[in-house]
Enzyme design. Structure first.
Site, PDB file in Angstrom:
ATOM      1  CB  SER A 181       9.631  -0.924  12.042  1.00 30.28           C
ATOM      2  OG  SER A 181       9.025  -0.281  13.150  1.00 30.28           O
ATOM      3  CD  GLU A 182       7.092   1.976   7.244  1.00 34.82           C
ATOM      4  OE1 GLU A 182       7.731   1.584   6.252  1.00 34.82           O
ATOM      5  OE2 GLU A 182       6.376   1.232   7.957  1.00 34.82           O
ATOM      6  CG  PHE A 231       6.628   4.086  -1.964  1.00 38.17           C
ATOM      7  CD1 PHE A 231       6.471   4.614  -3.234  1.00 38.17           C
ATOM      8  CD2 PHE A 231       7.371   2.923  -1.809  1.00 38.17           C
ATOM      9  CE1 PHE A 231       7.048   3.995  -4.330  1.00 38.17           C
ATOM     10  CE2 PHE A 231       7.945   2.299  -2.905  1.00 38.17           C
ATOM     11  CZ  PHE A 231       7.784   2.837  -4.174  1.00 38.17           C
ATOM     12  CD  GLU A 287      10.691   0.362   5.289  1.00 38.65           C
ATOM     13  OE1 GLU A 287      10.273   0.219   4.119  1.00 38.65           O
ATOM     14  OE2 GLU A 287       9.945   0.550   6.269  1.00 38.65           O
ATOM     15  CG  ASP A 290       1.458   5.692  -0.777  1.00 35.06           C
ATOM     16  OD1 ASP A 290       2.449   6.321  -1.214  1.00 35.06           O
ATOM     17  OD2 ASP A 290       0.396   5.608  -1.397  1.00 35.06           O
ATOM     18  CE1 TYR A 291       4.378   1.245   0.946  1.00 33.34           C
ATOM     19  CE2 TYR A 291       6.743   1.041   1.245  1.00 33.34           C
ATOM     20  CZ  TYR A 291       5.596   0.731   0.549  1.00 33.34           C
ATOM     21  OH  TYR A 291       5.671  -0.098  -0.528  1.00 33.34           O
ATOM     22  CG  HIS A 299       3.597   1.452  -3.926  1.00 33.63           C
ATOM     23  ND1 HIS A 299       2.649   0.461  -3.844  1.00 33.63           N
ATOM     24  CD2 HIS A 299       4.718   0.944  -3.381  1.00 33.63           C
ATOM     25  CE1 HIS A 299       3.180  -0.614  -3.279  1.00 33.63           C
ATOM     26  NE2 HIS A 299       4.439  -0.336  -2.993  1.00 33.63           N
TER      27      HIS A 299
END
Length: 337
Positions: A59-60, A83, A29, A85-86, A129
């Protein structure tokens, strides 16, 4: 020798590998035209074109899934999750596909991909984050997990990761992105101004995966740390005067157990420090290994200094982090007879 921030060293590692190997591709991204939210990929698209460095949808699972397919068919993707976290929407792809591909195919296919992720807190990013999810990956057979603490290691470890034939989770501590962290400060008071940038060689070199580094020699107590906590541990030793040996693990999986055991056998004491929450954190594995391999050398129980067992507390961020005061208290307690 050039001086670089960790961001510059990571970017240089990707530049070296993209110039060296046309199969290396970078995507995620905002990593193309924008150069990444932290600018780690700045200039790569302009240098190598949109087919080698490109943006993806948010879209991870798509990023990771595409990388696994590319890796299985001969490319070497180095992808960025914006991040750490994602990463959870892509976690199943990592665990069920990337980590198992070599075994499931009886060696016919491998997954030579690197997944880069900014990790940890310190930028007031809030709950989504700032997490430190390394333990979720060290539990998975088939993955390698890397956490650099300085620009030299960041470049060498990233090159080694891209060249590795198995999937590597490459976790980049955000507090170290712009220069070595001043571990003496519990709060972000000019945190980088007292340290020079790291010296990083030009061109290609590797820091081997699975090899720890003794950052501060000592004889009284062993401190096991990685990422930002290396600097906090060093600061705690300086402030307390305890002759602590600080070991920077660098690679969590595979782990350099030989260096850990040699140090704990020498000192007879051990303190484990990490930013993530305590329960089921990677420190629990370190404590178990030290107990199993160094039991008859230990003079005191192994201590852990970690983040709290709570959701990430945005308002109390700098109290949540292990700081030199908390680590120093653990060092002094370890020295009690």
């Amino acid at each position: 020798m050039p001086r670089m921030t960790m961001i510059e060293a990571i970017r240089d590692a990707m530049h070296v590998k993209m110039a060296d190997d046309p199969n290396v591709v970078v995507f995620g991204e905002d990593v193309g035209y924008f150069g990444g939210v932290f600018r780690c990929t700045q200039g790569l698209q302009q240098k190598f074109g949109r087919e080698r460095c490109f943006d993806t949808p948010i879209s991870e699972s798509g990023i990771v899934g595409a990388a696994i397919g590319m890796a299985a068919y001969g490319l070497r993707p180095c992808v960025e999750i914006q991040f750490a976290d994602y990463v959870y929407p892509g976690y199943d792809q990592i665990v069920s596909e990337a980590a198992r591909l070599r075994y499931r195919s009886n060696g016919d296919f491998t997954a030579p991909l690197t997944i880069r992720m900014p990790t940890g807190g310190g930028i007031f990013g809030g709950q989504t984050h700032s997490q430190s999810p390394e333990a979720l990956f060290t539990h998975v057979s088939g993955l390698k997990v890397v956490v650099p603490s300085n620009p030299f290691d960041a470049k060498g470890l990233l090159i080694a990761s891209i060249e590795d034939d198995d999937p590597v989770i490459f976790l980049e501590p955000k507090r170290l992105y712009n220069g070595p962290f001043d571990g003496h400060h519990d709060r972000p008071v000019t945190p980088w101004s007292k340290h020079p940038l790291g010296e990083v060689p030009d061109g290609h070199y590797v820091v081997p995966l699975g090899k720890a580094e003794v950052r501060r020699p000592g004889s009284a107590v062993t401190v096991l740390a990685y990422g930002t906590m290396v600097y906090v541990a060093e600061a705690a030793a300086e402030e307390t005067g305890v002759d602590a040996e600080v070991i920077d693990l660098r690679t969590l999986l595979p782990l350099d157990l030989d260096t850990i055991v040699a140090s704990v056998v020498k000192t007879g004491r051990c303190v484990v420090v990490h930013e993530a929450t305590m329960t089921s954190g990677f420190g629990a594995e370190l404590c178990a290994l030290v107990q199993e391999h160094c039991f008859y050398s230990l003079e005191r129980p192994i201590a852990r200094v970690t983040g709290w067992d709570t959701p990430y507390p945005h308002a109390q961020e700098w109290d949540y982090f292990p700081g030199p005061k908390r680590v120093g208290e653990a060092l002094l307690q370890a020295m009690e007879s």
